[in-house]
Design an enzyme around this catalytic site. Structure first.
Site, PDB file in Angstrom:
ATOM      1  N   GLU A 183       1.065  -1.083  -0.011  1.00  0.00           N
ATOM      2  CA  GLU A 183       0.010  -0.057  -0.047  1.00  0.00           C
ATOM      3  C   GLU A 183       0.939   1.185   0.027  1.00  0.00           C
ATOM      4  O   GLU A 183       1.401   1.465   0.924  1.00  0.00           O
ATOM      5  CB  GLU A 183      -1.007   0.075   1.273  1.00  0.00           C
TER       6      GLU A 183
ATOM      7  N   CYS B 175      -2.025   9.467   2.094  1.00  0.00           N
ATOM      8  CA  CYS B 175      -1.777   8.846   0.701  1.00  0.00           C
ATOM      9  C   CYS B 175      -2.702   9.352  -0.051  1.00  0.00           C
ATOM     10  O   CYS B 175      -2.419   9.327  -1.356  1.00  0.00           O
ATOM     11  CB  CYS B 175      -1.601   7.508   1.121  1.00  0.00           C
TER      12      CYS B 175
END
Ligand code: NAD
Length: 521
Positions: free
Chosen positions: A235, A269
């Protein structure tokens, strides 16, 4: 390791890193604990998750305090973006998890006398390496899913969030999780590297690596995992676009842009740090975004009255300066902000605007801070082209009242999640997958896909009943009739039904001859 409050510099605690020579022993203990844990049915494991939920609720206020102190984010975000999604995740997976892990039938088209199904089984020991920006939610959700799937976990929290990481371990211990099922190691990337390479020398190492962090480190993890062919989920970072179509409500769009780019001071993110706004409305949008930002309160998160906290990491500040200087030098307009506070604890929420975006790092590289870059587009195709530029592919958002046009655009964006009239928040929904395409990563967190990241797939194939145990037609010894039966069988795949009908009697005749010769008829 010195843990400090990023807003005040106050030392919170000093910690000793885990000695790397202890790591092999941690794996040995982990593996023993995993075998007993995996023997429990998923329903029983799910029951344990409910106990952890109760413990978490008993410590909510103290956890908010700790997250705020170590990370700097506002208290509301510690609650709404970290703890509440964790409670929701536990609730969802305690109920749905056992069903997701059940065997899945695989109906067979030809082999009606046999049955196939997928059987999910845990990897064994999972290494979970986590970042600092959501120090509770991210590791906690990965750990819970890994455990629910029947694995044990060796967890390395970020070196910038070890106190929250240790607290997760304590909460699990307090909830009665079996000893050594979750073990937390403290330290920087060298400790992380020792965890993921523990198996390279033939000793016990991770059976699966779940890494959340930046792209460069993600590549290092992949290289290290190649040595032992260990499966990896990554991720990684994002440079997420928000596309504002000309029919958008300006008030709604600007509130979405502001929250999407500046929640957690943009240290997200999924931060929508690139806004592509239709040329007809860009002036109005830029002005209203600046106005809204001017009313946000940037302060240490010691009270309940700030909207933006400090910059968590000193090292990020150089990235912000570099991206801003480069944009200024290339003629970008600073719509608002652009300055650090005198003590350099805060960077004003900053918006810059330019049409000269090609190769400009604020449009191409992750910023991970309170900077928003705005640019105009002329048509939906132009917006798609600009949004799809670059190596990242985590999320995108589209603001429009025309939902069918929005969906049409959504399906052209090369990302893992597209939100229509929303930003960022689906990372907190347990039902839906989270993860990126391109260099934003591989694999998914949350949802059925996320739980299945923590299991191996075993295909089991068996006779429908004991009455169906007989030799297969393709076994030895080979004979001419056997060959011809298969040859005519191949013709049954022809497109035209007349060809199939013509082939069928020949197939049958050869089959009967073959079976007679074999004394099976
Ligand atoms: P990071 O890559 O520096 O570190 C992440 C974790 O991995 C830390 O625990 C670190 O110690 C460890 N680590 C780093 N290098 C390692 C190595 N070579 N071997 C083993 N372990 C290693 O990331 P960070 O600065 O903590 O977090 C910020 C990054 O994470 C940003 O790029 C952000 O976009 C990304 N992120 C992604 C998601 C997502 O869901 N896609 C979520 C949060 C953060």
């Amino acid at each position: 390791m010195i843990c400090k409050n990023p807003a005040t510099g106050e030392i919170l605690r000093e910690l000793d890193p885990t000695p790397v020579e202890l790591i092999p022993e941690l794996f040995v203990r982990s593996r023993k604990a995993q075998i007993l844990w995996a023997a429990l049915p998923p329903k029983k494991r799910a029951e344990r998750l409910k106990q952890i939920r109760e413990t978490l609720l008993n410590h909510t206020d103290e956890l908010i305090e700790l997250i705020t102190q170590e990370n700097g984010k506002p208290r509301l975000e510690a609650l709404s973006s970290e703890l509440l999604p964790s409670l929701e995740l536990l609730t969802y997976f305690a109920k749905k998890g056992p069903g997701i892990l059940r065997d899945t039938p695989l109906p067979l088209r030809l082999m009606k006398h046999r049955k196939s199904y997928l059987n999910h089984f845990p990897y064994g020991v999972v290494a979970i390496l986590s970042p600092w920006n959501y120090p509770f939610l991210l590791p906690f959700s990965d750990i819970m899913l890994a455990l629910l799937a029947g694995n044990s976990v060796i967890f390395k929290p970020s070196e910038r969030a070890p106190l929250v990481g240790l607290r997760i371990q304590e909460l699990c211990d307090e909830s009665g999780l079996p000893q050594n099922l979750l073990q937390t190691v403290i330290g920087d990337d060298s400790v992380g590297a020792a965890v993921i390479t523990a198996g390279a020398s033939g000793a016990s190492g991770p059976d699966k690596i779940f890494f959340t962090g930046n792209i460069e480190n993600g590549k290092k993890i992949l290289r290290a995992a190649a040595e032992t062919v260990t499966p990896v989920s990554l991720e990684l970072g994002g440079k997420n676009a928000i596309i504002v179509l000309p029919d958008a409500d300006i008030e709604y769009a600007t509130s979405a842009i502001v929250w999407g780019a500046f929640t957690n001071s943009g240290q997200v993110c999924a931060a929508t740090s690139r806004a592509f706004v239709h040329e007809k409305i860009i002036d109005a949008v830029a002005a209203r975004v600046a106005e809204k930002l001017s009313s946000l309160r940037q302060a240490p998160s010691s009270q309940y009255d700030n909207d933006l906290g400090p910059i968590t990491l000193e090292s990020q500040k150089a990235i912000y300066s570099k991206q801003l200087d480069e944009a200024r030098n290339r003629g970008a307009t600073i719509v608002c902000g652009g300055n650090f506070s005198q003590d350099r604890v805060f960077l004003e929420p900053t918006v810059l605007r330019t049409q000269d975006t090609a190769g400009l790092s604020v449009f191409t590289d992750e910023t991970f801070g309170p900077i928003l870059a705005i640019s105009a587009f002329k048509s939906p195709a132009d917006a798609v082209e600009q949004a799809n530029r670059g190596h990242y592919g985590l999320t995108a958002s589209i603001i429009t009242k025309n939902l069918s046009l929005g969906e049409e655009i959504a399906k052209q964006l090369h990302v893992g999640t597209v939100m229509l009239n929303e930003v960022v928040y689906t990372a907190g929904l347990p039902e839906v997958p989270w993860g990126g395409v391109k260099r934003s990563g591989m694999g998914r967190a949350h949802s059925e896909c996320g739980l299945l990241e923590f299991v191996n797939l075993r295909h089991i194939h068996k006779p429908r009943s004991r009455l169906f145990i007989f030799k297969s037609l393709w076994w030895f010894p080979y004979t001419p009739h056997q060959f011809m039966a298969f040859r005519k069988f191949a013709d049954l795949y022809r497109n035209h039904w007349t060809d199939k009908i013509r082939a069928f009697p020949h197939f049958l005749i050869h089959l009967v001859h073959f079976l007679k010769r074999e004394k099976r008829l």
